[in-house]
Every structure is written in structure tokens, then in C-alpha cells.
Write a protein that holds these residues in place. Sequence first.
Motif, PDB file in Angstrom:
ATOM      1  N   SER A  72       0.879  -1.291   0.072  1.00 51.63           N
ATOM      2  CA  SER A  72      -0.309  -0.033  -0.263  1.00 51.63           C
ATOM      3  C   SER A  72       1.054   1.439  -0.159  1.00 51.63           C
ATOM      4  N   GLU A  73       1.639   1.411   0.889  1.00 49.46           N
ATOM      5  CA  GLU A  73       2.878   2.315   0.551  1.00 49.46           C
ATOM      6  C   GLU A  73       2.974   2.723   0.017  1.00 49.46           C
ATOM      7  N   GLU A  74       3.903   1.229  -1.320  1.00 48.96           N
ATOM      8  CA  GLU A  74       4.390   1.687  -2.479  1.00 48.96           C
ATOM      9  C   GLU A  74       3.567   2.116  -3.412  1.00 48.96           C
ATOM     10  N   GLU A  75       2.647   1.125  -3.115  1.00 47.39           N
ATOM     11  CA  GLU A  75       1.186   2.219  -5.015  1.00 47.39           C
ATOM     12  C   GLU A  75       1.155   4.454  -4.283  1.00 47.39           C
ATOM     13  N   GLN A  76       1.383   4.168  -2.732  1.00 54.85           N
ATOM     14  CA  GLN A  76       0.780   5.838  -2.218  1.00 54.85           C
ATOM     15  C   GLN A  76       2.455   6.269  -2.644  1.00 54.85           C
ATOM     16  N   TYR A  77       3.185   5.998  -2.398  1.00 54.64           N
ATOM     17  CA  TYR A  77       4.599   6.292  -3.115  1.00 54.64           C
ATOM     18  C   TYR A  77       5.036   6.719  -4.751  1.00 54.64           C
ATOM     19  N   GLN A  78       4.031   5.503  -5.563  1.00 49.19           N
ATOM     20  CA  GLN A  78       4.280   5.874  -7.176  1.00 49.19           C
ATOM     21  C   GLN A  78       3.059   7.030  -7.310  1.00 49.19           C
ATOM     22  N   VAL A  79       2.396   6.806  -6.442  1.00 46.60           N
ATOM     23  CA  VAL A  79       1.401   8.791  -6.612  1.00 46.60           C
ATOM     24  C   VAL A  79       1.799   9.901  -6.306  1.00 46.60           C
ATOM     25  N   VAL A  80       2.731   9.821  -5.069  1.00 47.89           N
ATOM     26  CA  VAL A  80       3.324  10.857  -5.022  1.00 47.89           C
ATOM     27  C   VAL A  80       4.197  10.947  -5.696  1.00 47.89           C
ATOM     28  N   TYR A  81       5.133  10.582  -6.217  1.00 46.60           N
ATOM     29  CA  TYR A  81       6.643  10.453  -7.077  1.00 46.60           C
ATOM     30  C   TYR A  81       6.261  11.054  -8.197  1.00 46.60           C
ATOM     31  N   SER A  82       4.834  10.181  -8.806  1.00 45.61           N
ATOM     32  CA  SER A  82       4.668  10.731 -10.329  1.00 45.61           C
ATOM     33  C   SER A  82       4.427  12.301 -10.114  1.00 45.61           C
ATOM     34  N   PHE A  83       3.468  12.986  -9.040  1.00 43.94           N
ATOM     35  CA  PHE A  83       2.620  14.072  -8.847  1.00 43.94           C
ATOM     36  C   PHE A  83       4.031  14.545  -9.014  1.00 43.94           C
ATOM     37  N   LEU A  84       5.060  14.319  -7.843  1.00 47.67           N
ATOM     38  CA  LEU A  84       6.460  15.920  -7.928  1.00 47.67           C
ATOM     39  C   LEU A  84       6.723  15.587  -9.185  1.00 47.67           C
ATOM     40  N   ARG A  85       7.116  13.775 -10.255  1.00 43.64           N
ATOM     41  CA  ARG A  85       8.067  14.563 -10.997  1.00 43.64           C
ATOM     42  C   ARG A  85       7.246  15.299 -12.595  1.00 43.64           C
ATOM     43  N   LYS A  86       6.056  16.108 -12.386  1.00 46.17           N
ATOM     44  CA  LYS A  86       5.626  16.978 -12.823  1.00 46.17           C
ATOM     45  C   LYS A  86       6.557  18.039 -12.840  1.00 46.17           C
ATOM     46  N   ARG A  87       7.197  18.851 -13.961  1.00 43.94           N
ATOM     47  CA  ARG A  87       7.808  20.436 -12.757  1.00 43.94           C
ATOM     48  C   ARG A  87       7.058  21.398 -12.079  1.00 43.94           C
ATOM     49  N   GLU A  88       5.963  21.701 -12.644  1.00 42.05           N
ATOM     50  CA  GLU A  88       5.246  22.726 -12.373  1.00 42.05           C
ATOM     51  C   GLU A  88       4.701  21.924 -10.685  1.00 42.05           C
ATOM     52  N   ASN A  89       4.825  20.741 -10.724  1.00 45.60           N
ATOM     53  CA  ASN A  89       5.241  20.233  -9.204  1.00 45.60           C
ATOM     54  C   ASN A  89       6.106  20.394  -8.282  1.00 45.60           C
ATOM     55  N   ARG A  90       6.885  19.748  -8.706  1.00 44.44           N
ATOM     56  CA  ARG A  90       8.009  20.031  -7.736  1.00 44.44           C
ATOM     57  C   ARG A  90       8.368  20.772  -6.681  1.00 44.44           C
ATOM     58  N   ALA A  91       8.035  22.293  -6.810  1.00 46.57           N
ATOM     59  CA  ALA A  91       8.265  22.845  -5.309  1.00 46.57           C
ATOM     60  C   ALA A  91       6.946  23.803  -4.605  1.00 46.57           C
ATOM     61  N   ALA A  92       6.436  21.615  -4.192  1.00 44.29           N
ATOM     62  CA  ALA A  92       5.562  21.163  -4.041  1.00 44.29           C
ATOM     63  C   ALA A  92       5.812  21.434  -2.106  1.00 44.29           C
ATOM     64  N   THR A  93       4.392  22.062  -1.254  1.00 44.25           N
ATOM     65  CA  THR A  93       4.727  21.315   0.304  1.00 44.25           C
ATOM     66  C   THR A  93       4.705  20.860   0.993  1.00 44.25           C
ATOM     67  N   VAL A  94       4.559  20.263   2.049  1.00 47.09           N
ATOM     68  CA  VAL A  94       3.977  18.789   1.573  1.00 47.09           C
ATOM     69  C   VAL A  94       2.751  19.248   2.184  1.00 47.09           C
TER      70      VAL A  94
END
Length: 137
Positions: free
Chosen positions: A29-51
Motif C-alpha cells: 500500500s505504501e509503495e502504491e502511495q509512493y508511486q502516486v506522490v512521485y508521479s505528482f512530483l515529477r511534473k515540473r510545475e509540482n516540484r516545488a510543492a509543499t508537504v
Amino acid sequence: MGELRNCPTCGDFFNFTGVRDVCHKCVQSEEEQYQVVYSFLRKRENRAATVERIVEVTGVKEELLYKWVRKNRLQPAMFPNLGYPCDNCGSLTKQGKLCENCQNDLKAELRTFEAAKEFRSSVENSEKGTYLSDRKR
């Protein structure tokens, strides 16, 4: 050989071997959630997103994000607004257990303690060499 423990996330029993701190189901479950977060952060406009923004968009718990940053799965060098709470004051830090302010405060207190210790030892040493005698000549 492992040790039987309760999973802190779901409460199920699992064989703790020191590698993972949750059961196999929660690891997946954590790995699936990690993939969601990582794919969100990989987008250039999201790299500076806060927690807070990441939690809002992905629905992942803050504790998981902090865990991934601590384990260098999400690196603050690539995502500058990520960090985890300082063990002392709770402000975000990117490395170690204490933020820079708490580290500096601790170092100052240690220097003060060391100076006081040196002063006490010098006073004790100077008192050892001074004796008054009341000898009659």
C-alpha cells in the motif's frame, strides 16, 4: 530469524526482520502511495510543492512523506520544499534529527558547559596549591 510483531499501520501480525517496519500488505500500500506522490512530483510545475500541497492533492499522510524524505526516497535536493520535522522544535529540516537552529543552540550550550567545566577545574587546581599554615616559629 525474525520477531513476531503487530503492524503499526493495520494491526496485523507480521514477521519483523529489521528490514521493514510494517507488514507486507502495508508495504504494498505504501509503495502504491509512493508511486502516486512521485508521479505528482515529477511534473515540473509540482516540484516545488509543499508537504501540505502534496497531502491535499494525493491524499497521502504527512507521516509517510516524512518517512520517505528521511529514507532519501524523496530527496530535498530535487524537491526543495520537502523535509521532515526537527525532533526538538518541529520545524522542517532536510538532514539529521535537528534543524540548524536547534543544532546551533545545542552547540552554544555545549560550549558554555565546557567553559564552565574548565573554569571549575582551574579553580580546583589553584586551590590545591594554596595552603596556609599557622606554624609558630
